[in-house]
Design a protein around this motif. Structure first.
Motif, PDB file in Angstrom:
ATOM      1  N   ARG A  63       0.839  -1.199   0.000  1.00 14.92           N
ATOM      2  CA  ARG A  63       0.000   0.000   0.000  1.00 14.92           C
ATOM      3  C   ARG A  63       0.871   1.244   0.000  1.00 14.92           C
ATOM      4  O   ARG A  63       1.811   1.349   0.776  1.00 14.92           O
ATOM      5  CB  ARG A  63      -0.911   0.018   1.229  1.00 14.92           C
ATOM      6  N   CYS A  64       0.515   2.181  -0.866  1.00 16.65           N
ATOM      7  CA  CYS A  64       1.229   3.451  -0.949  1.00 16.65           C
ATOM      8  C   CYS A  64       0.381   4.487  -0.225  1.00 16.65           C
ATOM      9  O   CYS A  64      -0.434   5.179  -0.839  1.00 16.65           O
ATOM     10  CB  CYS A  64       1.459   3.834  -2.412  1.00 16.65           C
ATOM     11  N   ASP A  65       0.566   4.558   1.080  1.00 12.44           N
ATOM     12  CA  ASP A  65      -0.341   5.374   1.879  1.00 12.44           C
ATOM     13  C   ASP A  65       0.295   6.597   2.526  1.00 12.44           C
ATOM     14  O   ASP A  65      -0.286   7.216   3.395  1.00 12.44           O
ATOM     15  CB  ASP A  65      -1.025   4.518   2.945  1.00 12.44           C
ATOM     16  N   GLY A  66       1.457   6.997   2.066  1.00 15.54           N
ATOM     17  CA  GLY A  66       2.088   8.212   2.573  1.00 15.54           C
ATOM     18  C   GLY A  66       2.553   9.076   1.420  1.00 15.54           C
ATOM     19  O   GLY A  66       2.951   8.565   0.373  1.00 15.54           O
ATOM     20  N   VAL A  67       2.475  10.382   1.595  1.00 10.08           N
ATOM     21  CA  VAL A  67       2.897  11.313   0.552  1.00 10.08           C
ATOM     22  C   VAL A  67       3.560  12.522   1.200  1.00 10.08           C
ATOM     23  O   VAL A  67       3.204  12.900   2.318  1.00 10.08           O
ATOM     24  CB  VAL A  67       1.709  11.728  -0.356  1.00 10.08           C
ATOM     25  N   ALA A  68       4.535  13.098   0.517  1.00  9.97           N
ATOM     26  CA  ALA A  68       5.231  14.286   1.035  1.00  9.97           C
ATOM     27  C   ALA A  68       5.871  15.040  -0.126  1.00  9.97           C
ATOM     28  O   ALA A  68       6.090  14.491  -1.211  1.00  9.97           O
ATOM     29  CB  ALA A  68       6.305  13.894   2.044  1.00  9.97           C
ATOM     30  N   ASP A  69       6.191  16.297   0.118  1.00 12.78           N
ATOM     31  CA  ASP A  69       6.956  17.106  -0.823  1.00 12.78           C
ATOM     32  C   ASP A  69       8.427  17.018  -0.442  1.00 12.78           C
ATOM     33  O   ASP A  69       8.763  16.709   0.711  1.00 12.78           O
ATOM     34  CB  ASP A  69       6.493  18.561  -0.777  1.00 12.78           C
ATOM     35  N   PHE A  70       9.287  17.291  -1.391  1.00 14.12           N
ATOM     36  CA  PHE A  70      10.715  17.272  -1.105  1.00 14.12           C
ATOM     37  C   PHE A  70      11.427  18.337  -1.922  1.00 14.12           C
ATOM     38  O   PHE A  70      10.975  18.748  -2.980  1.00 14.12           O
ATOM     39  CB  PHE A  70      11.330  15.896  -1.384  1.00 14.12           C
ATOM     40  N   THR A  71      12.550  18.760  -1.386  1.00 16.89           N
ATOM     41  CA  THR A  71      13.489  19.633  -2.074  1.00 16.89           C
ATOM     42  C   THR A  71      14.876  19.055  -1.824  1.00 16.89           C
ATOM     43  O   THR A  71      15.222  18.756  -0.679  1.00 16.89           O
ATOM     44  CB  THR A  71      13.415  21.082  -1.538  1.00 16.89           C
ATOM     45  N   ILE A  72      15.625  18.887  -2.889  1.00 14.16           N
ATOM     46  CA  ILE A  72      16.985  18.345  -2.793  1.00 14.16           C
ATOM     47  C   ILE A  72      17.929  19.330  -3.476  1.00 14.16           C
ATOM     48  O   ILE A  72      17.657  19.778  -4.585  1.00 14.16           O
ATOM     49  CB  ILE A  72      17.097  16.957  -3.457  1.00 14.16           C
ATOM     50  N   VAL A  73      19.029  19.653  -2.811  1.00 13.58           N
ATOM     51  CA  VAL A  73      20.058  20.511  -3.400  1.00 13.58           C
ATOM     52  C   VAL A  73      21.209  19.604  -3.835  1.00 13.58           C
ATOM     53  O   VAL A  73      21.778  18.874  -3.013  1.00 13.58           O
ATOM     54  CB  VAL A  73      20.548  21.585  -2.406  1.00 13.58           C
ATOM     55  N   TRP A  74      21.504  19.652  -5.133  1.00  9.95           N
ATOM     56  CA  TRP A  74      22.590  18.870  -5.715  1.00  9.95           C
ATOM     57  C   TRP A  74      23.772  19.788  -6.015  1.00  9.95           C
ATOM     58  O   TRP A  74      23.596  20.868  -6.569  1.00  9.95           O
ATOM     59  CB  TRP A  74      22.146  18.252  -7.045  1.00  9.95           C
TER      60      TRP A  74
END
Length: 163
Positions: free
Chosen positions: A131-142
């Motif tokens: 089950r895919c029951d979690g969601v979030a936004d992300f920001t990654i600095v490369w």
């Protein structure tokens, strides 16, 4: 034959700048190439994350992060190093869930002289149930240093249960 000669003559008179890409077009190509690079890095990094219950995949996942990476997680807190982040990953993620990028959410922005910012939304799928029951936004600095890309900062926030 006369038509062909006329065409050749007409093309010879076209200024070179008319056929050359504009700086906007060149910038678009560079942004597209950067997007493709970061999207591929994201896919590879999280392929290793999703299989991190094996030591070689956890090491592969670790290789994407700078030793002094800062990881900000709205519910988990802050880690200040790759080793601390990996300890959390090993304990809380490996074998428990996998990460999927939500299609159509990835955005990439160049950082002149440094690298790129990656933003998007991801969901998390439980290994035991699928089950895919979690969601979030992300920001990654490369950061790109000497031809190698590494993550220097991560923000993972807005964690919610999927609807």
């Amino acid at each position: 034959m006369k038509t062909f000669a006329s065409l050749v003559l007409a093309l010879a008179c076209v200024p070179a700048w008319a056929a050359a890409p504009t700086s906007d077009e060149s910038a678009d190509v560079a942004v597209d190439a950067l997007y493709d690079t970061v999207a591929a890095l994201d896919a590879a990094m999280f392929d290793a994350f999703n299989r991190c219950s094996t030591p070689e995949q956890l090491r592969r996942h670790a290789s994407y992060f700078a030793p002094d990476v800062e990881f900000y997680h709205d519910t988990g807190g802050v880690t200040w190093s790759r080793e601390a982040m990996l300890a959390n990953t090993r304990e809380h993620a490996c074998g428990h869930f996998s990460r999927e990028l939500v299609p159509g959410t990835l955005r990439v922005y160049p950082i002149h002289g440094f690298g790129a910012i990656e933003q998007g939304t991801h969901r998390f799928c439980q290994t035991s149930t699928g089950r895919c029951d979690g969601v979030a936004d992300f920001t990654i600095v490369w950061r790109r240093l000497e031809g190698r890309w590494q993550v220097t900062r991560v923000l993972s926030y807005g964690h919610l249960a999927s609807l």
